[in-house]
Scaffold this motif. Structure first.
Motif, PDB file in Angstrom:
ATOM      1  N   ASP A 121       0.801  -1.221   0.000  1.00  0.00           N
ATOM      2  CA  ASP A 121       0.000   0.000   0.000  1.00  0.00           C
ATOM      3  C   ASP A 121       0.834   1.271   0.000  1.00  0.00           C
ATOM      4  O   ASP A 121       0.289   2.377   0.057  1.00  0.00           O
ATOM      5  CB  ASP A 121      -0.980   0.006   1.184  1.00  0.00           C
ATOM      6  N   ASN A 122       2.146   1.135  -0.047  1.00  0.00           N
ATOM      7  CA  ASN A 122       3.016   2.300  -0.127  1.00  0.00           C
ATOM      8  C   ASN A 122       4.065   2.030  -1.196  1.00  0.00           C
ATOM      9  O   ASN A 122       4.825   1.066  -1.108  1.00  0.00           O
ATOM     10  CB  ASN A 122       3.685   2.570   1.220  1.00  0.00           C
ATOM     11  N   THR A 123       4.086   2.879  -2.211  1.00  0.00           N
ATOM     12  CA  THR A 123       5.033   2.711  -3.308  1.00  0.00           C
ATOM     13  C   THR A 123       5.831   3.994  -3.526  1.00  0.00           C
ATOM     14  O   THR A 123       5.437   5.079  -3.076  1.00  0.00           O
ATOM     15  CB  THR A 123       4.307   2.356  -4.621  1.00  0.00           C
ATOM     16  N   ASP A 124       6.935   3.864  -4.210  1.00  0.00           N
ATOM     17  CA  ASP A 124       7.814   4.996  -4.490  1.00  0.00           C
ATOM     18  C   ASP A 124       8.393   4.787  -5.884  1.00  0.00           C
ATOM     19  O   ASP A 124       8.682   3.647  -6.277  1.00  0.00           O
ATOM     20  CB  ASP A 124       8.926   5.059  -3.439  1.00  0.00           C
ATOM     21  N   TYR A 125       8.568   5.886  -6.620  1.00  0.00           N
ATOM     22  CA  TYR A 125       9.077   5.800  -7.982  1.00  0.00           C
ATOM     23  C   TYR A 125      10.133   6.861  -8.240  1.00  0.00           C
ATOM     24  O   TYR A 125      10.055   7.986  -7.718  1.00  0.00           O
ATOM     25  CB  TYR A 125       7.938   5.999  -8.997  1.00  0.00           C
TER      26      TYR A 125
END
Length: 130
Positions: free
Chosen positions: A56-60
Motif C-alpha cells: 500500500d506504499n510505493t515509491d518511484y
C-alpha cells in the motif's frame, strides 16, 4: 536463505510494454521490503521503484513515474514491475532487491540507495529499440 529470481525482460520497441517479475524462495516473502533498480554499463545502479510489505506504499523515480507500476502478490512470493510507454533510455539490466529493515518504509533516501538492500536477484535485460 531467500533467493530472488527475475524474469520478463526482453526486446521491445519504443512505446511498448513489458512486465518484469521477481519471485522469492525461502523465508516469508511478506516480511521483505522490495525494490527495483536498473543499471547500464559504466553507470551506477539506479533506483526505479519500491513497494512496502503490504503493497500500500510505493515509491518511484521521477523518470519512470506515470509509466511504471510496482506491485506485489505475497501469496505468490512475487513482486512485479509493469513498464509502459517504454523509451530507449529505459534500456538496462533490471534487478530486484529485498531487505527486512523497517526504516525503508519511511526513509526515501534509504529505499532509493542500493546499499540499503542485502538481497539481490541476478538481473534481467530490458532493451528498448527506436
Amino acid at each position: 536463505q531467500v533467493q530472488l529470481v527475475e524474469s520478463g525482460g526482453g526486446l521491445v520497441q519504443a512505446g511498448g510494454s513489458l512486465r518484469l517479475s521477481c519471485t522469492a524462495s525461502g523465508r516469508t516473502f511478506s516480511n521483505y521490503y522490495m525494490a527495483w533498480f536498473r543499471q547500464t554499463p559504466g553507470k551506477e545502479r539506479e533506483f526505479v521503484a519500491a513497494v512496502n510489505w503490504s503493497g500500500d506504499n510505493t515509491d518511484y523515480a521521477g523518470s519512470v513515474k506515470g509509466r511504471f507500476t510496482v506491485s506485489r502478490d505475497n501469496a505468490k512470493n512475487t513482486v512485479y514491475l509493469q513498464m509502459n510507454s517504454l523509451e530507449p533510455v529505459d534500456t538496462a539490466v533490471y534487478f530486484c532487491a529485498a531487505d527486512l529493515t523497517s526504516s525503508l518504509d519511511y526513509s526515501a533516501y534509504r529505499r532509493r540507495t542500493p546499499s540499503s538492500y542485502y538481497l539481490w536477484g541476478q538481473g534481467t535485460q530490458v532493451t528498448v529499440s527506436t
